[in-house]
Design a protein around this motif. Sequence first.
Motif, short mmCIF file in Angstrom:
data_model
loop_
_atom_site.label_atom_id
_atom_site.label_comp_id
_atom_site.label_asym_id
_atom_site.label_seq_id
_atom_site.Cartn_x
_atom_site.Cartn_y
_atom_site.Cartn_z
N ALA A 111 -6.76 7.82 10.81
CA ALA A 111 -5.70 6.90 10.38
C ALA A 111 -5.40 5.95 11.53
N THR A 112 -4.68 4.88 11.22
CA THR A 112 -4.25 3.94 12.26
C THR A 112 -2.84 4.32 12.71
N THR B 189 -0.72 6.42 10.04
CA THR B 189 -1.15 6.05 8.69
C THR B 189 -0.44 4.79 8.20
N GLU C 81 -1.87 1.93 7.62
CA GLU C 81 -2.79 0.96 7.02
C GLU C 81 -2.52 0.63 5.55
N HIS C 82 -2.02 1.59 4.75
CA HIS C 82 -1.87 1.30 3.33
C HIS C 82 -0.67 0.39 3.05
N THR D 74 -7.53 7.17 -0.93
CA THR D 74 -8.21 7.82 0.19
C THR D 74 -9.00 9.00 -0.33
N HIS E 60 -11.76 1.78 -1.22
CA HIS E 60 -10.71 2.25 -0.32
C HIS E 60 -11.01 1.88 1.13
N LYS E 61 -12.27 1.90 1.53
CA LYS E 61 -12.62 1.45 2.87
C LYS E 61 -12.25 -0.03 3.06
N ASP F 5 -8.49 -0.12 3.56
CA ASP F 5 -8.18 0.24 4.94
C ASP F 5 -8.45 -0.92 5.89
N ASP G 45 -5.86 -2.69 8.45
CA ASP G 45 -6.11 -2.72 9.90
C ASP G 45 -6.16 -4.15 10.42
N HIS H 197 -11.48 2.89 10.71
CA HIS H 197 -10.35 2.38 11.49
C HIS H 197 -10.74 2.01 12.92
#
Length: 314
Positions: free
Chosen positions: A67-68, A80, A82-83, A194, A241-242, A245, A249, A268
């Motif tokens: 996660a970021t 987390t 990023e979302h 995710t 989903h990538k 993300d 980011d 990430h």
Amino acid sequence: MKTGRQTTLGNDVAVSGVGVHSGLPVTLTLHPADADSGITFVRTGLEGRSDREIRADFRSVTATDFATVLGDSSGPLCSTAEHVLAALSGLGVDNAVVEIDGPEVPIMDGSAEPFVAAIDQVGIVSLAAPKSYIQILKPVRVAKGESLGELRPYGRGFRLEIDIEFDHPLIGKQSCALDLDPAAFRRELARARTFGFMRDVAKLWSAGYALGATFDNTLVVTENRVLNPDGVRFSDEFVRHKALDALGDLALAGLPLIGAYHSVRGGHKLNHAVLSALMADRSAWTVVEGVRRVRGHAELGSGLAAPTYGPDVS
């Protein structure tokens, strides 16, 4: 490419859930913010300590494993991110305060859709200040092993081109390429969840990760099937989903990007490395108001250096 004025939220709105890694309950509240303030995270509920505040900026990233994580010299502030960042960026929200009362942004259903729904409840309003962008002037690339990430000039706004490859029969090679605007974000990316592999669960738990993961917030894959009763939302939900993300980011640039991002076998760590490499090269970008340059790239890029890049853990 649409230009215009900066935006913020029409009112406060809150969502509650658990952190996918911490497993702890948390409430996240989105607040309107003034022009030119960007996205700011505020951590409340710190026992015996005052609230902490940090700008959503690539220089505030303290970790990228699974996660970021945003923080500063005093330690992590929230994980987390990023979302919710993807939701704000994808819908074109320039200024907002993200208040959380726990160590991690709630995972909700594993996608950005619950944050989109929250933003829709209060609406997006225009501010008087003109909207600015970071325009990419030349390609910037980071490579490590089989992973590759590149930001390059692209005159029609912001474009994502994401390629993934997993040694798994349900995933294999998948690609996602699209020009981003709010309608495309809602339609193509916001609902992508995710995902994780059952074979990794014990290892993740022992390392203190995925403690809040359930079928309600994670797409869970065994060697030959998806365990979630509702199955996948898209046939290629994994790469979507990538892409989600990556959007979150890259929102840590601080301004919307005019350019294209291509990622191969990334995550990430790679997203952050490419963005940091871009900002460290002052000849590679400039800040523009619409298509007119308003200030030199050196003003935001002073003293930055790209971090050492290593392969993603996940």
